[in-house]
Design an enzyme around this catalytic site. Structure first.
Site, short mmCIF file in Angstrom:
data_model
loop_
_atom_site.label_atom_id
_atom_site.label_comp_id
_atom_site.label_asym_id
_atom_site.label_seq_id
_atom_site.Cartn_x
_atom_site.Cartn_y
_atom_site.Cartn_z
N ARG A 1 -11.21 46.02 36.41
CA ARG A 1 -9.75 45.22 36.45
C ARG A 1 -9.62 44.90 35.17
O ARG A 1 -9.37 43.47 34.96
CB ARG A 1 -9.76 44.32 37.49
CG ARG A 1 -9.45 44.96 39.12
CD ARG A 1 -8.29 45.77 39.43
NE ARG A 1 -8.07 47.05 39.04
CZ ARG A 1 -7.11 48.06 39.64
NH1 ARG A 1 -6.61 47.49 40.68
NH2 ARG A 1 -7.04 49.06 39.10
N PHE B 1 0.90 44.17 39.15
CA PHE B 1 -0.06 44.96 39.84
C PHE B 1 0.01 46.33 39.03
O PHE B 1 1.23 46.60 38.71
CB PHE B 1 -0.16 44.93 41.29
CG PHE B 1 -1.30 45.75 42.09
CD1 PHE B 1 -2.43 45.58 41.88
CD2 PHE B 1 -0.98 47.05 42.68
CE1 PHE B 1 -3.54 46.14 42.42
CE2 PHE B 1 -1.96 47.93 42.94
CZ PHE B 1 -3.16 47.42 42.94
N THR B 2 -0.96 47.18 39.15
CA THR B 2 -0.88 48.41 38.39
C THR B 2 0.24 49.33 38.81
O THR B 2 0.98 49.75 37.79
CB THR B 2 -2.38 49.25 38.79
OG1 THR B 2 -2.63 49.24 39.66
CG2 THR B 2 -3.21 48.53 37.85
N PHE C 1 -7.23 54.93 35.04
CA PHE C 1 -8.41 54.43 35.59
C PHE C 1 -8.54 55.25 36.80
O PHE C 1 -9.86 55.28 37.39
CB PHE C 1 -8.32 53.02 36.16
CG PHE C 1 -7.16 52.48 36.81
CD1 PHE C 1 -5.67 52.28 36.55
CD2 PHE C 1 -7.46 52.46 38.23
CE1 PHE C 1 -4.76 52.15 37.56
CE2 PHE C 1 -6.40 52.13 39.24
CZ PHE C 1 -5.31 52.03 38.91
N ASP D 1 5.72 40.46 47.28
CA ASP D 1 4.61 41.36 47.56
C ASP D 1 3.73 40.50 48.61
O ASP D 1 3.11 39.83 48.05
CB ASP D 1 4.06 41.86 46.14
CG ASP D 1 3.02 42.77 46.63
OD1 ASP D 1 2.35 42.80 47.81
OD2 ASP D 1 2.62 43.67 45.72
N TYR E 1 9.88 61.90 66.60
CA TYR E 1 10.23 61.95 65.05
C TYR E 1 11.23 61.08 64.63
O TYR E 1 11.30 60.27 63.79
CB TYR E 1 10.71 63.45 64.83
CG TYR E 1 11.41 63.69 63.40
CD1 TYR E 1 10.36 64.25 62.46
CD2 TYR E 1 12.51 63.18 62.91
CE1 TYR E 1 10.65 64.46 61.24
CE2 TYR E 1 12.67 63.26 61.55
CZ TYR E 1 11.93 64.04 60.63
OH TYR E 1 12.18 64.10 59.34
N LYS F 1 -3.70 46.61 53.58
CA LYS F 1 -4.32 45.38 53.41
C LYS F 1 -4.24 44.28 54.64
O LYS F 1 -4.89 44.39 55.42
CB LYS F 1 -3.79 44.69 52.08
CG LYS F 1 -4.16 45.77 50.78
CD LYS F 1 -3.86 45.23 49.50
CE LYS F 1 -4.68 45.82 48.52
NZ LYS F 1 -5.32 44.86 47.66
N1 F0G Z 1 0.62 45.38 45.61
C1 F0G Z 1 -0.64 44.80 45.56
C2 F0G Z 1 -0.52 43.43 45.50
C3 F0G Z 1 -1.58 45.59 45.95
O1 F0G Z 1 -2.74 44.79 45.75
C4 F0G Z 1 -1.46 47.02 45.98
C5 F0G Z 1 -2.46 47.78 46.32
C6 F0G Z 1 -0.19 47.58 46.13
C7 F0G Z 1 0.98 46.68 45.78
C8 F0G Z 1 0.08 49.01 46.23
O2 F0G Z 1 -0.07 49.32 47.50
O3 F0G Z 1 -2.08 50.88 47.65
O4 F0G Z 1 -0.51 50.80 49.63
O5 F0G Z 1 0.15 51.97 47.33
N2 F0G Z 1 -3.59 47.28 46.02
C9 F0G Z 1 -4.85 48.23 46.37
C10 F0G Z 1 -6.35 47.58 45.63
C11 F0G Z 1 -4.85 49.59 45.92
O6 F0G Z 1 -7.31 48.19 45.91
O7 F0G Z 1 -5.95 46.34 45.26
P1 F0G Z 1 -0.75 50.67 47.97
#
Ligand code: F0G
Length: 480
Positions: A388, A132-133, A454, A222, A80, A265
């Protein structure tokens, strides 16, 4: 990739790995696909994975893992607090990325949450190459706003600019001068996701860093897809061809005050991290960890994934392992472009990106061309891609639609997962759909969630066009 000279003198790129575990796929019939996409509310996020032939929704959490990563999962120390696997990760982060402090988090958006909580206030502005979203959502939930300043070429899908992820430095300088006290930090996304997987050049991040330093504002990177970004720098940027990926990575990240990533990723696990050399930032961020994520040495991740992350980070700079899927992406993009299909150029990282406004010029933006195209592609191929475009934006506070600069359908290539025949099948089905694009009539809402709509939203095909597209498919191509 292993790069050698071929008989004809050109460079030959050969995958520096082989595949020893495989997963059987099945191709649903056109009738099954029509049923599945209807049940999913014409939203590819809501399809069951068993209804999908090639899952190209994302590269997140679905990359192939190496034998060494799997081995590390077995030897991970499941404590832990104070587990050895954390210290091994910290030492890889220091050696490879050049940061003394590392904070593990359960995934990328958790890092964004902690950063926004720590650095963003009511009225803050965060300039960035592109949003990014989840990044945008966290900054706005903390009371801030984003300022997108990509280079002009980024929004022109035909521009062959080799680094369309670059930030417009003149606009950044203006923002830093005019909004100085409101700027929480500047953010660079290395491989700009929503711009079609386009990389950021070393020259650009260096320039951005100089401006940030001059104005006393931190630079946050990022690095979720940094593996592809450094590969493109090596391939495309003058002066970097003979440098090692590790040196390129270290130089790129040396310009950042804070770096964070979705480790789902580039390092091909399920987790995330934040890293910095600033004791002050570290202390401000880490106090939130036990509240939202978990103890300091696992941060909400499975310790197995944490151990595999250390290996995955090191593999990002192993020249023979990187670039396989980039070759497939560029093959598909070039084939489609030759046939006149509107794709984002030049080929980038992450996937193949179709321009939905050009692909379906007869659809008004109110009927969601990118969402329609993603569901139509599933219907005619069993391939799951991701919208997108306008659906991926939420409405503004007055309930009005926000139409993004570009409406894309992203067909992701997870790392080391798909093969050349999959790419040929994808090309064939996109070409068939392009020839039959007039069947696609748009979507309207059945259920629209208020935030990140989405993910869970449900829609319906206008005038039942799905049925007619399926009939045309069956007539010409049969059940499969
Ligand atoms: N930043 C970038 C550039 C991303 O592409 C993602 C996630 C995140 C932050 C958030 O990370 O999903 O681990 O919480 N991208 C995924 C995609 C969801 O399908 O492009 P996460």
């Amino acid at each position: 990739m292993i790069v050698v000279k071929s008989r004809s003198g050109e460079l030959l790129r050969v995958e520096g790995f082989r595949i020893r575990v495989f997963e059987k796929l099945s191709l649903p019939s056109i009738g099954e696909r029509l049923r599945a996409i209807r049940e999913a509310g014409w939203n590819t996020f809501l399809l069951k994975a068993d209804s999908v032939f090639l899952d190209m929704l994302t590269d997140s959490g679905v990359n192939a893992m190496s034998d060494r990563q799997l081995a590390a999962m077995i030897t991970a120390q499941d404590a832990y607090a104070g587990g050895r696997s954390f210290y091994e990760l910290a030492s890889v982060v220091e050696d490879l990325m050049g940061f003394k402090y590392v904070i593990p988090v359960h995934q990328g958006r958790a890092a964004e949450h902690l950063l926004a909580k720590t650095l963003v206030r009511e009225g803050s502005v965060v300039p960035m190459n592109y949003h990014f979203t989840t990044t945008k959502a966290h900054i706005e939930l903390a009371g801030g706003e984003i300022l997108e300043i990509p280079v002009r070429e980024a929004l022109d899908r035909r521009s062959m600019h080799p680094f369309k992820g670059d930030m417009d430095v003149a606009k950044l300088e203006e923002a830093l001068r005019k909004l100085k006290d409101r700027i929480a930090y500047v953010r660079i996304e290395a491989v700009a996701n929503l711009l079609g997987g386009q990389p950021v050049s070393m020259a650009n991040i260096k320039h951005v860093r100089e401006l940030c330093e001059k104005h006393g504002v931190p630079l946050v990177v990022d690095a979720s897809m940094i593996d592809w970004n450094i590969y493109f720098i090596k391939e495309r940027e003058p002066g970097y061809g003979s440098k090692s990926l590790k040196d390129i990575l270290r130089e790129f990240l040396s310009y950042a005050d804070i770096v964070y990533m979705s480790a789902r990723k580039a390092p091909s696990v399920r987790g995330g991290l934040i890293a910095t050399n600033s004791r002050e930032f570290y202390e401000k961020l880490v106090v939130h960890l036990p509240v939202y994520e978990g103890f300091l040495t696992y941060g909400g991740m499975s310790v197995k994934e944490l151990a595999a992350m250390a290996v995955g980070l090191a593999e990002m700079v192993d020249e023979s392992l990187i670039g396989s899927e980039l070759g497939l992406i560029s093959y598909v993009v070039e084939e489609l472009d030759r046939k006149g299909v509107p794709v984002v150029l030049p080929p980038g990282g992450l996937g193949v990106h179709l321009d939905a406004l050009e692909f379906l010029p007869h659809l008004p933006r109110t009927s969601y061309p990118a969402g329609s195209l993603a569901s139509a592609l599933y219907l005619v191929s069993g391939i799951r891609s991701m919208e997108r475009g306008a659906l991926s934006m939420d409405r503004d506070k007055y309930g009005r639609e926000i139409y993004p600069d570009i409406e894309l359908v992203r067909i992701a290539f997870p790392r080391k997962t798909y093969l050349r025949s999959h790419a040929d099948y994808l090309i064939d089905r996109i070409l068939w759909l392009y020839e039959h694009r007039d069947y696609v009539k748009g979507l309207h809402w059945l259920y629209e969630p208020p935030i990140l709509r989405f993910f869970l939203g449900r829609l319906e095909d206008v005038e039942n066009w799905g049925e007619r597209l399926a009939e045309a498919y069956r007539r010409e191509l049969g059940e499969y």
